[in-house]
Design an enzyme around this catalytic site. Sequence first.
Site, PDB file in Angstrom:
ATOM      1  N   ARG A 155       0.857  -1.190   0.000  1.00 15.46           N
ATOM      2  CA  ARG A 155       0.000   0.000   0.000  1.00 15.46           C
ATOM      3  C   ARG A 155       0.890   1.236   0.000  1.00 15.46           C
ATOM      4  O   ARG A 155       1.832   1.317   0.798  1.00 15.46           O
ATOM      5  CB  ARG A 155      -0.887   0.003   1.253  1.00 15.46           C
ATOM      6  CG  ARG A 155      -1.946   1.067   1.251  1.00 15.46           C
ATOM      7  CD  ARG A 155      -2.676   1.152   2.591  1.00 15.46           C
ATOM      8  NE  ARG A 155      -2.060   2.144   3.454  1.00 15.46           N
ATOM      9  CZ  ARG A 155      -2.635   2.660   4.549  1.00 15.46           C
ATOM     10  NH1 ARG A 155      -3.833   2.246   4.922  1.00 15.46           N
ATOM     11  NH2 ARG A 155      -2.024   3.557   5.276  1.00 15.46           N
ATOM     12  N   TYR A 168      -2.985  11.805   6.823  1.00 11.86           N
ATOM     13  CA  TYR A 168      -3.317  10.597   7.570  1.00 11.86           C
ATOM     14  C   TYR A 168      -2.700   9.374   6.879  1.00 11.86           C
ATOM     15  O   TYR A 168      -2.750   9.250   5.668  1.00 11.86           O
ATOM     16  CB  TYR A 168      -4.836  10.427   7.658  1.00 11.86           C
ATOM     17  CG  TYR A 168      -5.221   9.273   8.544  1.00 11.86           C
ATOM     18  CD1 TYR A 168      -5.082   9.359   9.920  1.00 11.86           C
ATOM     19  CD2 TYR A 168      -5.690   8.083   8.005  1.00 11.86           C
ATOM     20  CE1 TYR A 168      -5.398   8.301  10.745  1.00 11.86           C
ATOM     21  CE2 TYR A 168      -6.018   7.011   8.815  1.00 11.86           C
ATOM     22  CZ  TYR A 168      -5.865   7.135  10.187  1.00 11.86           C
ATOM     23  OH  TYR A 168      -6.177   6.068  10.995  1.00 11.86           O
ATOM     24  N   ASP A 211      -5.106   3.869  -0.032  1.00 15.67           N
ATOM     25  CA  ASP A 211      -6.205   4.099   0.915  1.00 15.67           C
ATOM     26  C   ASP A 211      -6.556   5.583   0.905  1.00 15.67           C
ATOM     27  O   ASP A 211      -5.702   6.432   1.164  1.00 15.67           O
ATOM     28  CB  ASP A 211      -5.745   3.668   2.323  1.00 15.67           C
ATOM     29  CG  ASP A 211      -6.895   3.562   3.303  1.00 15.67           C
ATOM     30  OD1 ASP A 211      -7.991   4.084   3.014  1.00 15.67           O
ATOM     31  OD2 ASP A 211      -6.692   2.948   4.371  1.00 15.67           O
ATOM     32  N   HIS A 251      -9.018   6.795   2.830  1.00 14.39           N
ATOM     33  CA  HIS A 251      -9.494   7.118   4.182  1.00 14.39           C
ATOM     34  C   HIS A 251     -10.763   7.953   4.182  1.00 14.39           C
ATOM     35  O   HIS A 251     -10.880   8.916   4.959  1.00 14.39           O
ATOM     36  CB  HIS A 251      -8.383   7.820   4.983  1.00 14.39           C
ATOM     37  CG  HIS A 251      -7.237   6.922   5.300  1.00 14.39           C
ATOM     38  ND1 HIS A 251      -5.958   7.101   4.805  1.00 14.39           N
ATOM     39  CD2 HIS A 251      -7.159   5.797   6.035  1.00 14.39           C
ATOM     40  CE1 HIS A 251      -5.175   6.144   5.238  1.00 14.39           C
ATOM     41  NE2 HIS A 251      -5.873   5.322   5.974  1.00 14.39           N
ATOM     42  N   GLU A 281      -9.030   2.029  -1.761  1.00 11.52           N
ATOM     43  CA  GLU A 281      -9.769   1.719  -0.525  1.00 11.52           C
ATOM     44  C   GLU A 281     -10.479   2.939   0.053  1.00 11.52           C
ATOM     45  O   GLU A 281      -9.928   4.038   0.043  1.00 11.52           O
ATOM     46  CB  GLU A 281      -8.750   1.182   0.489  1.00 11.52           C
ATOM     47  CG  GLU A 281      -9.314   0.972   1.869  1.00 11.52           C
ATOM     48  CD  GLU A 281      -8.218   0.634   2.888  1.00 11.52           C
ATOM     49  OE1 GLU A 281      -7.118   0.211   2.479  1.00 11.52           O
ATOM     50  OE2 GLU A 281      -8.477   0.806   4.092  1.00 11.52           O
ATOM     51  N   GLU A 283     -13.578  -1.281   6.496  1.00 16.08           N
ATOM     52  CA  GLU A 283     -12.864  -1.505   7.753  1.00 16.08           C
ATOM     53  C   GLU A 283     -13.661  -0.984   8.949  1.00 16.08           C
ATOM     54  O   GLU A 283     -13.458  -1.437  10.067  1.00 16.08           O
ATOM     55  CB  GLU A 283     -11.452  -0.908   7.729  1.00 16.08           C
ATOM     56  CG  GLU A 283     -11.407   0.596   7.643  1.00 16.08           C
ATOM     57  CD  GLU A 283      -9.992   1.141   7.535  1.00 16.08           C
ATOM     58  OE1 GLU A 283      -9.186   0.552   6.809  1.00 16.08           O
ATOM     59  OE2 GLU A 283      -9.713   2.150   8.184  1.00 16.08           O
ATOM     60  N   ARG A 306     -13.693  -5.244   3.463  1.00 18.86           N
ATOM     61  CA  ARG A 306     -12.619  -5.128   4.467  1.00 18.86           C
ATOM     62  C   ARG A 306     -13.076  -5.329   5.911  1.00 18.86           C
ATOM     63  O   ARG A 306     -12.341  -5.032   6.845  1.00 18.86           O
ATOM     64  CB  ARG A 306     -11.938  -3.763   4.318  1.00 18.86           C
ATOM     65  CG  ARG A 306     -11.035  -3.774   3.097  1.00 18.86           C
ATOM     66  CD  ARG A 306     -10.249  -2.510   2.900  1.00 18.86           C
ATOM     67  NE  ARG A 306      -9.592  -1.971   4.059  1.00 18.86           N
ATOM     68  CZ  ARG A 306      -8.516  -2.495   4.634  1.00 18.86           C
ATOM     69  NH1 ARG A 306      -7.975  -3.596   4.163  1.00 18.86           N
ATOM     70  NH2 ARG A 306      -7.972  -1.901   5.689  1.00 18.86           N
ATOM     71  N   GLU A 362      -4.440  -7.258   5.175  1.00 12.73           N
ATOM     72  CA  GLU A 362      -3.547  -6.167   5.566  1.00 12.73           C
ATOM     73  C   GLU A 362      -2.663  -6.629   6.726  1.00 12.73           C
ATOM     74  O   GLU A 362      -3.115  -7.318   7.632  1.00 12.73           O
ATOM     75  CB  GLU A 362      -4.383  -4.960   6.011  1.00 12.73           C
ATOM     76  CG  GLU A 362      -3.564  -3.750   6.412  1.00 12.73           C
ATOM     77  CD  GLU A 362      -4.447  -2.550   6.772  1.00 12.73           C
ATOM     78  OE1 GLU A 362      -5.642  -2.744   7.057  1.00 12.73           O
ATOM     79  OE2 GLU A 362      -3.920  -1.430   6.762  1.00 12.73           O
ATOM     80  N   TRP A 377     -17.846  15.352   3.841  1.00 11.03           N
ATOM     81  CA  TRP A 377     -18.086  14.066   3.210  1.00 11.03           C
ATOM     82  C   TRP A 377     -18.728  13.111   4.181  1.00 11.03           C
ATOM     83  O   TRP A 377     -18.731  13.337   5.379  1.00 11.03           O
ATOM     84  CB  TRP A 377     -16.782  13.474   2.674  1.00 11.03           C
ATOM     85  CG  TRP A 377     -15.690  13.376   3.679  1.00 11.03           C
ATOM     86  CD1 TRP A 377     -15.541  12.420   4.630  1.00 11.03           C
ATOM     87  CD2 TRP A 377     -14.602  14.286   3.862  1.00 11.03           C
ATOM     88  NE1 TRP A 377     -14.421  12.664   5.384  1.00 11.03           N
ATOM     89  CE2 TRP A 377     -13.824  13.794   4.934  1.00 11.03           C
ATOM     90  CE3 TRP A 377     -14.203  15.464   3.214  1.00 11.03           C
ATOM     91  CZ2 TRP A 377     -12.683  14.457   5.385  1.00 11.03           C
ATOM     92  CZ3 TRP A 377     -13.063  16.101   3.683  1.00 11.03           C
ATOM     93  CH2 TRP A 377     -12.314  15.607   4.756  1.00 11.03           C
TER      94      TRP A 377
HETATM   95  O1  EZ4 Z   1      -7.464   4.054   9.877  1.00  8.81           O
HETATM   96  O2  EZ4 Z   1      -6.560   1.238  11.854  1.00  8.81           O
HETATM   97  O3  EZ4 Z   1      -6.306   0.553   6.237  1.00  8.81           O
HETATM   98  N1  EZ4 Z   1      -5.969   0.916   7.310  1.00  8.81           N
HETATM   99  C1  EZ4 Z   1      -6.376   2.031   7.909  1.00  8.81           C
HETATM  100  C2  EZ4 Z   1      -5.959   2.246   9.338  1.00  8.81           C
HETATM  101  C3  EZ4 Z   1      -7.165   2.709  10.151  1.00  8.81           C
HETATM  102  C4  EZ4 Z   1      -6.935   2.559  11.620  1.00  8.81           C
HETATM  103  C5  EZ4 Z   1      -8.195   2.899  12.411  1.00  8.81           C
HETATM  104  O4  EZ4 Z   1      -8.096   2.531  13.737  1.00  8.81           O
HETATM  105  O5  EZ4 Z   1      -7.073   2.809   7.307  1.00  8.81           O
HETATM  106  O6  EZ4 Z   1      -4.912   3.138   9.447  1.00  8.81           O
HETATM  107 CO    CO Z   2      -7.979   1.852   5.621  1.00  9.56          CO
END
Ligand code: EZ4
Ligand code: CO
Length: 403
Positions: free
Chosen positions: A148, A160, A211, A213, A237, A263, A284, A340, A403
């Site tokens: 990733r 992030y 990702d 997020h 993702e 997730e 996920r 993951e 969002w």
């Molecule tokens: O934001 O585990 O794909 N993994 C992620 C992680 C999650 C954290 C949340 O607790 O997006 O970093």
């Molecule tokens: Co994620």
Amino acid sequence: MSKIKNAKVIATCPGRNFVTLKIETEDGITGLGDATLNGRELAVVSYLNDHVAPCLIGRDAHQIEDIWQYLYRGAYWRRGPVTMSAIAAVDMALWDIKAKVAQLPLYQLLGGACRTGVMVYGHANGETIEDTIDEALKYKGLGYKAIRLQSGVPGLAATYGVSRDKMFYEPAADDLPKETAWSTPKYLRHAPKLFEAAREKLGWDVHLLHDVHHRLTPIEAARLGKDLEQFRLFWMEDAVPADNQEGFRLIRQHTTTPLAVGEVFNSIWDCKTLIQEQLIDYIRATVVHAGGITHLRRIANLADLYNVRTGCHGATDLSPVSMAAALHFGLSISNFGVQEYMRHTAETDAVFPHAYTFADGAMHPGEQAGLGVDIDEKLAAKYPYKRAYLPVARLEDGSMHNW
Ligand code: EZ4
Ligand code: CO
């Protein structure tokens, strides 16, 4: 019949917080379940101690399905991350006990191995595109077949998923939530450049993942998916938050970039439309946040009907107990996709000695009876719980994101 004698909740912070449920039967068999909910840990501790544990004492530890239904339907209040993490912990611990009694590694009870190992992806992240690719090269060197990639965005102070600690970065931090600024236009301009450079330097023989997020709207996600198509990602993702499952119809109309989500899901109802309309490619949901092995199997079985594969969340806030459960699960189901794998620190591994191993880009749960994970309670007691939070993102004008 094997009566439950005790259910104990252990909170520990060997570098980050973990909540573990330990169930013991009258015959002295113990089972472990992960109950960690990042940033909201003590809510699950209370749910288990104050509400669930008293109902477990005296029940037959072997009645896994009945206990699951009893805790889910019997509570009247259904779903939600706190409830479903608590149920998950009970479910994992009971599967651990059953497999120990059977003297088999759990994957054997789940139907046996369908593959030689569980392909995992690692996290390469860096402030710049060059740093990120250097990290990815390290993962390639370690044998990873899937990586990733996350990179800092020029003009944004923090992103992030990008941290200074590499192998072991931790999503939660600080005594109170840290606030970060986010700009969609800056991000959308930058992300395709990362993958263009990545394909140049890493080649086409490695799976690349990304990702988002949950930071985009459906039409922005559609644009990003289109721009990334040429780099053949394994998946994009959490492009949007999936509270509105129908929103994925719009993304799907516009792009062939494979989509992964879930997730933060805690039940089959969160992904029913996404799966049945084939709006996603990877689900996920995890053992710990989606009601344990019992419920995750139900989700995977539904997904199998619609060509959706699993790609369980496996960040550092999921304890080694969850990791082991995910590996037994992934090894045994027909529609496994990828798992993951963010490595835990040495401190965490010492508190949770485990049988699982990594080799050639894949993991194996090992042959120990049960889940193959233990908890060193004396060591755990040396690391008391410490309040910590995930960061909060705001747009550059200071407003909370829309969002
Ligand atoms: O934001 O585990 O794909 N993994 C992620 C992680 C999650 C954290 C949340 O607790 O997006 O970093
Ligand atoms: Co994620």
